[in-house]
Design a protein around this motif. Structure first.
Motif, PDB file in Angstrom:
ATOM      1  N   ALA A 145     -46.176 -98.832  -8.044  1.00  0.00           N
ATOM      2  CA  ALA A 145     -47.452 -99.366  -8.532  1.00  0.00           C
ATOM      3  C   ALA A 145     -48.608 -98.862  -7.676  1.00  0.00           C
ATOM      4  N   GLU A 146     -48.389 -98.791  -6.361  1.00  0.00           N
ATOM      5  CA  GLU A 146     -49.433 -98.297  -5.465  1.00  0.00           C
ATOM      6  C   GLU A 146     -49.667 -96.806  -5.668  1.00  0.00           C
ATOM      7  N   LEU A 147     -48.589 -96.057  -5.885  1.00  0.00           N
ATOM      8  CA  LEU A 147     -48.734 -94.627  -6.149  1.00  0.00           C
ATOM      9  C   LEU A 147     -49.419 -94.357  -7.492  1.00  0.00           C
ATOM     10  N   SER A 148     -49.337 -95.314  -8.413  1.00  0.00           N
ATOM     11  CA  SER A 148     -49.978 -95.134  -9.717  1.00  0.00           C
ATOM     12  C   SER A 148     -51.497 -95.077  -9.609  1.00  0.00           C
ATOM     13  N   ASP A 149     -52.072 -95.763  -8.606  1.00  0.00           N
ATOM     14  CA  ASP A 149     -53.516 -95.715  -8.347  1.00  0.00           C
ATOM     15  C   ASP A 149     -54.329 -96.227  -9.536  1.00  0.00           C
ATOM     16  N   SER A 150     -53.902 -97.340 -10.097  1.00  0.00           N
ATOM     17  CA  SER A 150     -54.630 -97.932 -11.227  1.00  0.00           C
ATOM     18  C   SER A 150     -55.851 -98.695 -10.735  1.00  0.00           C
ATOM     19  N   GLY A 151     -56.963 -98.526 -11.440  1.00  0.00           N
ATOM     20  CA  GLY A 151     -58.225 -99.115 -11.025  1.00  0.00           C
ATOM     21  C   GLY A 151     -58.587-100.379 -11.792  1.00  0.00           C
ATOM     22  N   PRO A 152     -59.852-100.812 -11.668  1.00  0.00           N
ATOM     23  CA  PRO A 152     -60.285-102.068 -12.299  1.00  0.00           C
ATOM     24  C   PRO A 152     -60.199-102.052 -13.824  1.00  0.00           C
ATOM     25  N   LEU A 153     -60.422-100.889 -14.449  1.00  0.00           N
ATOM     26  CA  LEU A 153     -60.322-100.819 -15.907  1.00  0.00           C
ATOM     27  C   LEU A 153     -58.901-101.112 -16.347  1.00  0.00           C
ATOM     28  N   SER A 154     -57.931-100.571 -15.647  1.00  0.00           N
ATOM     29  CA  SER A 154     -56.527-100.834 -15.972  1.00  0.00           C
ATOM     30  C   SER A 154     -56.198-102.306 -15.779  1.00  0.00           C
ATOM     31  N   GLU A 155     -56.706-102.895 -14.711  1.00  0.00           N
ATOM     32  CA  GLU A 155     -56.450-104.314 -14.460  1.00  0.00           C
ATOM     33  C   GLU A 155     -56.998-105.164 -15.602  1.00  0.00           C
ATOM     34  N   LEU A 156     -58.175-104.804 -16.103  1.00  0.00           N
ATOM     35  CA  LEU A 156     -58.778-105.547 -17.208  1.00  0.00           C
ATOM     36  C   LEU A 156     -57.971-105.388 -18.493  1.00  0.00           C
ATOM     37  N   LEU A 157     -57.529-104.167 -18.768  1.00  0.00           N
ATOM     38  CA  LEU A 157     -56.815-103.901 -20.016  1.00  0.00           C
ATOM     39  C   LEU A 157     -55.398-104.462 -20.014  1.00  0.00           C
ATOM     40  N   GLN A 158     -54.812-104.667 -18.838  1.00  0.00           N
ATOM     41  CA  GLN A 158     -53.447-105.187 -18.784  1.00  0.00           C
ATOM     42  C   GLN A 158     -53.337-106.564 -19.423  1.00  0.00           C
ATOM     43  N   ARG A 159     -54.420-107.297 -19.435  1.00  0.00           N
ATOM     44  CA  ARG A 159     -54.400-108.627 -20.061  1.00  0.00           C
ATOM     45  C   ARG A 159     -54.225-108.524 -21.579  1.00  0.00           C
ATOM     46  N   ALA A 160     -54.574-107.350 -22.132  1.00  0.00           N
ATOM     47  CA  ALA A 160     -54.501-107.197 -23.592  1.00  0.00           C
ATOM     48  C   ALA A 160     -53.224-106.502 -24.045  1.00  0.00           C
ATOM     49  N   VAL A 161     -52.381-106.092 -23.115  1.00  0.00           N
ATOM     50  CA  VAL A 161     -51.194-105.328 -23.501  1.00  0.00           C
ATOM     51  C   VAL A 161     -49.930-105.979 -22.958  1.00  0.00           C
TER      52      VAL A 161
END
Length: 607
Positions: free
Chosen positions: A407-423
């Motif tokens: 997960a840390e190597l994936s380097d997901s940012g705030p947009l990904s964190e926001l979209l995870q709630r919808a998926v």
């Protein structure tokens, strides 16, 4: 400063005290356990301290391995034990218990431990208390506490029969290395390492010299002349000799450090990618624009490394970690010639730099990059296919730590964190397919549209959504280690394609700078995880947008701005990202070094 407490009655004619002082220890004598405790209490808390039996007979290098290695909180050889400040309290308790009660050593005790040797009893009690005591493999080296004069005489004869300096030189070379490094560099670089050690040079100084040499090589390549290319190739090879020497010097003198491991790893990447830039500048002087090839080589090489990092992190602590493919690989390694062929196929750093140096001197930058791209592509296909087969045939249970590392190597940012709630509710073990589908949409939309089109923006939006879905579950599937490299390929490849389509001077060099800055951040993340400290702080990942945020920003500015303005915006992004990640990275590693973080030395796969 370090202190060695020599316990027991001095032995006439023993050179032990002189050997300990030569290793940097302040020697204090303590005839019994009670006086050893008093001497220990007087040693400043921030010092390394060792207990050594006065009757110790052995090679100086055996003492060096057992008492001075900075990577371990506690280490021991027969007759001697050493701890760093982190294990000082445990040592005090073990010494007190050893003084109050006799050893319970029996037939099952570790071979070589003598019930009457205080240092060995202390080492036993340290292990029993939960302290991890490192016991180096001494091989032919002698380390013993003989019980009588005859045994002492036999031990001294055994010491005289083995040349510990020859062993020290031999073991200074990395156990697993490429063919070119093993047969063309290490036979003489180990002697350069010894020369450096005897003159007080440190591995970090040699690492810095290697970087400076490579940067001069890049400058020679940038001249665009044949003499410049020849000089660049020779200097690049010399830089690699120094690159091997710094690691050998660290092993020869046990000068490991957190800062040194970071410098060695990051400077390798800086040297190679700076050289790519130098070749591209040199080609431009001759009227040939190869910036796209230079950027492609950097993207491919970085993605190869991410495959290595992700696979290793996903599997290094997995349980029931067996595979018929891995067993076949081990069987092939038992056949001598196949070992070298397989190591050369993956084009490790030695073979790669030798290839680049020779091609630079004899051909053109374009030919150099084309051959390099073909070689790296074949190596990437070979290693990735092998690891996919291992993962599919491996019966393994991956840990929470491995999932966190991915997960840390994936380097997901705030947009990904926001979209995870919808998926939510993504099926298990589908992360690689979801990530790859989004990456494919993004790359196709970018490749098939003209510069200034909004189709790449739509592709980036789809990519942001699919990437969020891919990491919405813990990455514990058999192929989930593919997710970070897919993200790297999508982000870097999109930047390359858009810059190429801008078709204006400066766009591709700006893209090269941005990818270099982001790649540094991704390498820095790897080295922090390897050092056991976890990923960079969350604020840093948010500040530079995460992979999905950066990709969306690049596609939007390409759609909104002219190609000239896009080049300027890309340059600003590259400088901003570079400043943020470099300042935070340097602050972290320098602070960790001053704080006395455990030393790290990577002996893994050739880079």
């Amino acid at each position: 400063m370090s202190t060695a407490i020599v316990t027991g009655q001095p032995v006439p004619g023993s050179s032990l005290e002189g050997e300990l002082r030569a290793l940097g220890f302040d020697v204090r004598l303590a005839p019994d356990a009670a006086q050893a405790g008093t001497a220990l209490a007087a040693v400043p808390a921030g010092q390394r301290v060792a207990l050594v039996d006065a009757g110790f007979v052995g090679h100086t290098h055996a003492l060096r391995l057992g008492l001075t290695d900075p990577r371990f909180a506690a280490s021991a050889v027969p007759g001697a034990v050493s701890v760093q400040p982190a294990a000082r309290e445990a040592l005090t308790g073990a010494l007190r218990e050893s003084a109050e009660a006799p050893s319970t050593a029996d037939a099952g005790t570790r071979a070589g431990t003598l019930a009457g040797v205080l240092a060995d009893r202390v080492a036993e009690r340290l292990s029993a208390s939960g302290t991890d005591v490192h016991r180096p493999d001494l091989g032919e080296l002698v380390a013993a506490v003989p019980a009588d004069p005859q045994g002492r005489n036999e031990a001294r004869q055994a010491v005289a029969a083995v040349d510990d300096e020859a062993i020290r030189l031999r073991t200074a070379v990395k156990a697993r290395d490429g063919f070119f490094t093993t047969y063309c560099i290490s036979p003489y670089s180990r002697y350069i390492a010894r020369w450096c050690a005897r003159r007080g040079l440190t591995p970090n100084q040699v690492t810095t010299a290697s970087l400076v040499t490579a940067l001069i090589a890049a400058g020679c390549a940038a001249t665009g002349t044949r003499p410049g290319f020849v000089a660049a190739g020779l200097l690049l090879l010399f830089s690699f000799v120094l690159d091997c020497t710094d690691g050998q010097l660290a092993r020869y003198s046990l000068q490991y450090s957190t800062l040194g491991a970071w410098l060695d790893a990051t400077f390798d990447r800086a040297k190679e990618y700076a050289y790519y830039a130098g070749l591209a500048l040199g080609a431009a002087r001759g009227g040939d624009d190869v910036w796209a090839l230079a950027l492609g080589a950097m993207v491919l090489q970085t993605c190869r490394h991410v495959v290595d990092f992700s696979f290793n992190e996903a599997n290094h602590d997995a349980t029931a970690n067996t595979s018929p493919t891995a067993a076949l690989s081990d069987k092939l390694d038992s056949v001598g010639w196949t070992v070298w062929v397989r190591r050369m196929i993956v084009l490790p750093i030695g073979e790669r730099w030798a290839l680049i140096a020779v091609l630079t001197a004899l051909t053109t930058p374009r030919v150099t990059f084309i051959v390099l791209l073909i070689g790296c592509a074949l190596a990437a296909a070979y290693t990735t296919a092998g690891r996919v087969l291992r993962s599919l045939t491996r019966r393994a249970t991956r840990t929470d730590r491995a999932a966190q590392a991915l997960a840390e190597l994936s380097d997901s940012g705030p947009l990904s964190e926001l979209l995870q709630r919808a998926v939510r509710g993504v099926p298990r073990h589908t992360a690689p397919a979801i990530a790859a589908s989004g990456a494919l949409v993004l790359v196709l939309e970018t490749a098939l549209s003209d510069y200034g089109s909004w189709w790449p923006v739509l592709g980036a939006a789809v990519y942001a959504l699919t990437s969020a879905a891919a990491v919405s579950r813990p990455l514990k599937g058999p192929l989930d280690w593919l997710v970070p490299p897919v993200f790297r390929a999508a982000e870097y490849g999109t930047i390359l394609l858009i810059a190429a389509k801008a078709d204006v001077n400066g766009a591709l060099p700006a893209a090269f700078g941005l990818v270099a800055a982001v790649a540094y951040h991704h390498y820095d993340t790897v080295y922090r995880i390897r050092g056991g400290t976890g990923a960079p702080p969350h604020w840093l990942v948010r500040a530079i947008g995460g992979h999905e945020g950066r990709t969306l920003v690049v596609t939007v500015i390409a759609a909104l701005l002219t190609n000239t303005d896009f080049t300027l915006a890309l340059t600003v992004c590259a400088v901003a990202v570079a400043l943020v990640v470099l300042v935070e990275s340097i602050r972290y590693w320098v602070t960790a070094h001053r704080r006395g973080a455990p030393a790290v030395h990577d002996e893994g796969e050739p880079a």
